[in-house]
Design a protein around this motif. Structure first.
Motif, PDB file in Angstrom:
ATOM      1  N   ILE A 191       0.875  -1.185   0.000  1.00 44.91           N
ATOM      2  CA  ILE A 191       0.000   0.000   0.000  1.00 44.91           C
ATOM      3  C   ILE A 191       0.911   1.234   0.000  1.00 44.91           C
ATOM      4  CG2 ILE A 191      -1.955   1.179   1.062  1.00 44.91           C
ATOM      5  CD1 ILE A 191      -2.963  -1.421   2.141  1.00 44.91           C
ATOM      6  N   ASN A 192       1.081   1.956   1.098  1.00 45.33           N
ATOM      7  CA  ASN A 192       1.940   3.147   1.106  1.00 45.33           C
ATOM      8  C   ASN A 192       3.281   2.929   1.790  1.00 45.33           C
ATOM      9  OD1 ASN A 192      -1.058   4.939   1.878  1.00 45.33           O
ATOM     10  ND2 ASN A 192      -0.127   4.788  -0.128  1.00 45.33           N
ATOM     11  N   LEU A 193       3.375   1.919   2.628  1.00 44.63           N
ATOM     12  CA  LEU A 193       4.575   1.747   3.448  1.00 44.63           C
ATOM     13  C   LEU A 193       5.646   0.948   2.717  1.00 44.63           C
ATOM     14  CD1 LEU A 193       2.997   0.906   6.931  1.00 44.63           C
ATOM     15  CD2 LEU A 193       4.153   3.016   6.263  1.00 44.63           C
ATOM     16  N   LEU A 194       6.903   1.350   2.896  1.00 47.36           N
ATOM     17  CA  LEU A 194       8.015   0.543   2.402  1.00 47.36           C
ATOM     18  C   LEU A 194       8.077  -0.761   3.190  1.00 47.36           C
ATOM     19  CD1 LEU A 194      10.657   3.390   2.075  1.00 47.36           C
ATOM     20  CD2 LEU A 194       9.720   2.048   0.176  1.00 47.36           C
ATOM     21  N   THR A 195       8.621  -1.799   2.563  1.00 45.30           N
ATOM     22  CA  THR A 195       8.695  -3.113   3.196  1.00 45.30           C
ATOM     23  C   THR A 195      10.158  -3.566   3.304  1.00 45.30           C
ATOM     24  OG1 THR A 195       8.628  -4.459   1.172  1.00 45.30           O
ATOM     25  CG2 THR A 195       6.520  -3.669   2.048  1.00 45.30           C
ATOM     26  N   VAL A 196      10.354  -4.762   3.823  1.00 42.31           N
ATOM     27  CA  VAL A 196      11.701  -5.335   3.954  1.00 42.31           C
ATOM     28  C   VAL A 196      12.187  -5.952   2.648  1.00 42.31           C
ATOM     29  CG1 VAL A 196      11.479  -5.776   6.419  1.00 42.31           C
ATOM     30  CG2 VAL A 196      10.749  -7.534   4.778  1.00 42.31           C
ATOM     31  N   GLU A 197      11.349  -5.941   1.605  1.00 39.30           N
ATOM     32  CA  GLU A 197      11.773  -6.540   0.339  1.00 39.30           C
ATOM     33  C   GLU A 197      12.832  -5.667  -0.316  1.00 39.30           C
ATOM     34  OE1 GLU A 197      11.222  -9.422  -0.767  1.00 39.30           O
ATOM     35  OE2 GLU A 197       9.870  -9.865   0.899  1.00 39.30           O
ATOM     36  N   PRO A 198      14.038  -6.202  -0.552  1.00 43.90           N
ATOM     37  CA  PRO A 198      15.111  -5.381  -1.118  1.00 43.90           C
ATOM     38  C   PRO A 198      14.972  -5.239  -2.629  1.00 43.90           C
ATOM     39  CG  PRO A 198      15.897  -7.608  -0.765  1.00 43.90           C
ATOM     40  CD  PRO A 198      14.477  -7.573  -0.262  1.00 43.90           C
ATOM     41  N   VAL A 199      15.656  -4.215  -3.149  1.00 45.30           N
ATOM     42  CA  VAL A 199      15.853  -4.105  -4.592  1.00 45.30           C
ATOM     43  C   VAL A 199      17.205  -4.748  -4.878  1.00 45.30           C
ATOM     44  CG1 VAL A 199      16.115  -2.529  -6.529  1.00 45.30           C
ATOM     45  CG2 VAL A 199      14.504  -1.992  -4.700  1.00 45.30           C
ATOM     46  N   ASP A 200      17.228  -5.804  -5.658  1.00 46.55           N
ATOM     47  CA  ASP A 200      18.458  -6.559  -5.866  1.00 46.55           C
ATOM     48  C   ASP A 200      19.545  -5.720  -6.524  1.00 46.55           C
ATOM     49  OD1 ASP A 200      17.282  -8.744  -4.780  1.00 46.55           O
ATOM     50  OD2 ASP A 200      16.750  -9.669  -6.690  1.00 46.55           O
ATOM     51  N   LYS A 201      20.775  -6.140  -6.341  1.00 46.47           N
ATOM     52  CA  LYS A 201      21.930  -5.449  -6.919  1.00 46.47           C
ATOM     53  C   LYS A 201      21.759  -5.279  -8.429  1.00 46.47           C
ATOM     54  CE  LYS A 201      26.932  -5.814  -7.508  1.00 46.47           C
ATOM     55  NZ  LYS A 201      28.132  -6.635  -7.228  1.00 46.47           N
ATOM     56  N   GLY A 202      21.940  -4.030  -8.884  1.00 46.38           N
ATOM     57  CA  GLY A 202      21.884  -3.765 -10.317  1.00 46.38           C
ATOM     58  C   GLY A 202      20.491  -3.676 -10.894  1.00 46.38           C
ATOM     59  N   THR A 203      19.469  -3.602 -10.044  1.00 43.94           N
ATOM     60  CA  THR A 203      18.093  -3.496 -10.549  1.00 43.94           C
ATOM     61  C   THR A 203      17.485  -2.159 -10.138  1.00 43.94           C
ATOM     62  OG1 THR A 203      17.098  -4.551  -8.609  1.00 43.94           O
ATOM     63  CG2 THR A 203      17.762  -5.988 -10.410  1.00 43.94           C
ATOM     64  N   LEU A 204      16.515  -1.737 -10.913  1.00 44.56           N
ATOM     65  CA  LEU A 204      15.829  -0.460 -10.684  1.00 44.56           C
ATOM     66  C   LEU A 204      14.345  -0.730 -10.458  1.00 44.56           C
ATOM     67  CD1 LEU A 204      16.002   2.697 -10.749  1.00 44.56           C
ATOM     68  CD2 LEU A 204      15.356   2.527 -13.171  1.00 44.56           C
ATOM     69  N   HIS A 205      13.835  -0.277  -9.314  1.00 44.48           N
ATOM     70  CA  HIS A 205      12.418  -0.435  -8.996  1.00 44.48           C
ATOM     71  C   HIS A 205      11.708   0.878  -9.294  1.00 44.48           C
ATOM     72  CE1 HIS A 205       9.071  -0.171  -5.859  1.00 44.48           C
ATOM     73  NE2 HIS A 205       8.632  -1.004  -6.787  1.00 44.48           N
ATOM     74  N   PHE A 206      10.693   0.820 -10.149  1.00 46.93           N
ATOM     75  CA  PHE A 206       9.890   1.993 -10.469  1.00 46.93           C
ATOM     76  C   PHE A 206       8.484   1.777  -9.917  1.00 46.93           C
ATOM     77  CE2 PHE A 206       6.718   3.831 -13.471  1.00 46.93           C
ATOM     78  CZ  PHE A 206       6.926   5.166 -13.160  1.00 46.93           C
ATOM     79  N   ALA A 207       7.962   2.787  -9.231  1.00 44.19           N
ATOM     80  CA  ALA A 207       6.595   2.698  -8.699  1.00 44.19           C
ATOM     81  C   ALA A 207       5.859   3.995  -8.979  1.00 44.19           C
ATOM     82  CB  ALA A 207       6.620   2.428  -7.190  1.00 44.19           C
ATOM     83  N   ILE A 208       4.628   3.884  -9.388  1.00 44.33           N
ATOM     84  CA  ILE A 208       3.751   5.051  -9.523  1.00 44.33           C
ATOM     85  C   ILE A 208       2.535   4.796  -8.641  1.00 44.33           C
ATOM     86  CG2 ILE A 208       2.776   4.069 -11.656  1.00 44.33           C
ATOM     87  CD1 ILE A 208       2.159   6.987 -12.483  1.00 44.33           C
ATOM     88  N   MET A 209       2.239   5.768  -7.778  1.00 41.54           N
ATOM     89  CA  MET A 209       1.197   5.619  -6.762  1.00 41.54           C
ATOM     90  C   MET A 209       0.136   6.700  -6.977  1.00 41.54           C
ATOM     91  SD  MET A 209       4.003   5.316  -3.677  1.00 41.54           S
ATOM     92  CE  MET A 209       2.840   4.933  -2.360  1.00 41.54           C
TER      93      MET A 209
END
Length: 290
Positions: free
Chosen positions: A42-60
């Motif tokens: 939902i709105n809160l960040l979680t413990v799920e990491p963004v792996d090395k060399g990857t880019l996480h894009f989110a639109i809320m």
């Protein structure tokens, strides 16, 4: 011949014991993946990491309140509060992100560090991460007689700890002690309350209903103010390399600081429809095999 048969039986038993031992060793200390579907729940960040060399894009997005009824298409006619964010994984423990929220035109920089992860053998019973960030309000206030607020007075800061555990294949829970600090609580900002420091104990939950779908929960009670609490209910869907999150929430705010000080409606009466789209762009195979 009898000795040869006995030798084969002994070798067979030994092979089975060795195989069992290897299976045991291969799972010892193995980390639990995908406690949540994405780096945000939902709105809160979680413990799920963004792996090395990857880019996480989110639109809320969050829209207007549902109490406008069909005339306002249950809040959709009132426009959306939007936040874009990009987060890059420098290694499997540290990532750096940037976000822009339309409400008060806030730009945020934040970093996440993942201390350790829950393991299947319960030698590490939960995952622990931390987030720290700072933001600046870039809205135009030149119409004010007293002039624009200074850069320093536009700044705000956020810190969040995230402790999460997957209790079973279906149920995950995260507890998130949070704080937000505003240098200046200028009444022209879209904030509620009159204090500089806000404290909260956020909670996130996930109940998996199928291999690709989960029901989700968010609750952020304010600890040092009389502001209403933030409540959210939603569903996560994994599809085509994306995680779609659709939810009802009591606040239009999406920025970490504004989740605590941006104000909330009455749960059940002033819910807002919202949704997130999460996508990871990987230069190598990611653990988050969406």
């Amino acid at each position: 011949m009898k000795k040869l048969i006995l030798l084969w039986i002994a070798l067979g038993i030994n092979f089975q014991l060795s195989a069992q031992l290897e299976r045991k060793l291969s799972t010892e200390g193995q980390e639990v993946d995908l406690i949540f579907h994405a780096p945000r729940n939902i709105n809160l960040l979680t413990v799920e990491p963004v792996d090395k060399g990857t880019l996480h894009f989110a639109i809320m997005h969050t829209f207007g309140t549902l109490d406008g009824g069909l005339r306002n298409l249950f809040g959709i006619d009132n426009g959306a509060s939007i936040q874009f964010s990009f987060e890059y994984g420098f290694n499997d423990k540290f990532s750096l992100g940037a976000a822009r929220q339309g409400l008060d035109k806030i730009y945020n920089l934040y970093g996440r560090y993942h201390f350790f992860k829950q393991t299947y053998d319960d030698k590490v019973p939960f995952s622990l991460s931390a987030m720290g960030g700072a933001g600046v309000n870039t809205s135009d206030y030149s119409f004010l007689i007293e002039g624009d607020p200074s850069f320093v007075n536009r700044t705000s800061y956020a810190f969040q700890l995230m402790a999460a555990r997957r209790f079973s294949d279906k149920i995950s829970v995260q507890v998130s002690p949070m704080m937000a600090y505003f240098t200046d609580m200028n009444p022209i900002f879209f904030l509620e309350g009159d204090q500089n420091l806000y404290l909260a104990l956020g909670m996130s939950g996930k109940y998996k209903v199928s291999g690709k779908a989960s029901l989700t929960l968010q609750w952020i009670p304010n600890l040092n103010s009389d502001l209403r609490n933030n409540v959210g209910l939603g569903i996560d869907l994994e599809a085509g390399g994306h995680v779609f999150q659709m939810y009802f929430v009591t606040s239009p705010a999406l920025n970490e600081q504004y989740l605590l000080a941006g104000g909330n409606g009455v749960p059940g009466e002033q819910f807002r429809l919202g949704f997130n789209v999460n996508r990871v762009f990987a230069t190598k195979r990611s653990r988050m095999d969406w």
